[in-house]
Enzyme design. Sequence first.
Site: not given
Length: 278
Positions: A130, A175, A217, A234, A236
Amino acid sequence: MKFSLVDDDIVINCSEPFDLGQTLNCGQCFRFNEVSDGCFEGVAFNRHLVISQDNDKIILKGVSKEDFKQIWAKYFDLDLEYNNIKKELSKFSDNMKQACDFAPGIRILYQDPWEALCSFIISQNNNIPRIKGIISRLCENFGKKIYDNYYSFPEPEDLKDLCEQDLAPLRSGFRAKYILDAARKVYNKEVDMQLIHNMDIDDARIELQKINGVGPKVCECTLLYGFHRLEAFPMDVWMKRAMKALFPGNTPEDFGPFAGIAQQYIFHYSRNAVDFNV
DNA sequence: GTCCAGGTTTTTA
DNA sequence: TAAAAACATGGA
């Protein structure tokens, strides 16, 4: 790494680890797709690229010597000696060595900072297919046509005067407002992407997180993939799981100046080879 | 229908 | 302050 001009193509003879599939499909970039076996097509730095791999040879189709030197050699990080770095990282622990050995051909791309920032804003609480779709629609709607159906990544200037409704075709959900805030702040230099290059990394972190929708992140991803700050790490959900299971008690700093590279190997290894349920 | 996805912001206690 | 909940969207 050595390269030569053959007909109208650039051919790299890999003396260092470089696997195109591993590098382009390990979650660090979102604009390349495998169009046939070992052959990838995509866009970076306003250029359309067809690139393929045949064992130790990597072929960049129709690329000039100038573009190769100025754009692609840097993009694919060809001057860094990953063999040495991985040798050092592998000493850290057996799990680190396993991660390095799982996909040894990953290299950290040096992407455009703005594109990396925007891409990882979109990545939050989202899945990779996505993310790619939203970025693709962002480019189709607001970038420039480069070649056939390939579009450039829109600049902050191309987005700064839009409103959330204008971004509706992206289907980026909550977003959208973050993308616009980033475009505005980067455009008016409230967040100065040029200055960040030379900043102390902690100052750079503060600077990037001035943008609404940019937390730790997204900030680390931007620094690692967009500014080539190889110590950025990072964290996550996958990395949190991996740290707990494979590196208990360790922190990003423990991995040293190339922690970001370690992170990429751990991330890919955890997603594809580790079963956290056992 | 429920859960989850390379998180961050907003709300609540 | 710290822990929940909300945030859009779409595929499994």
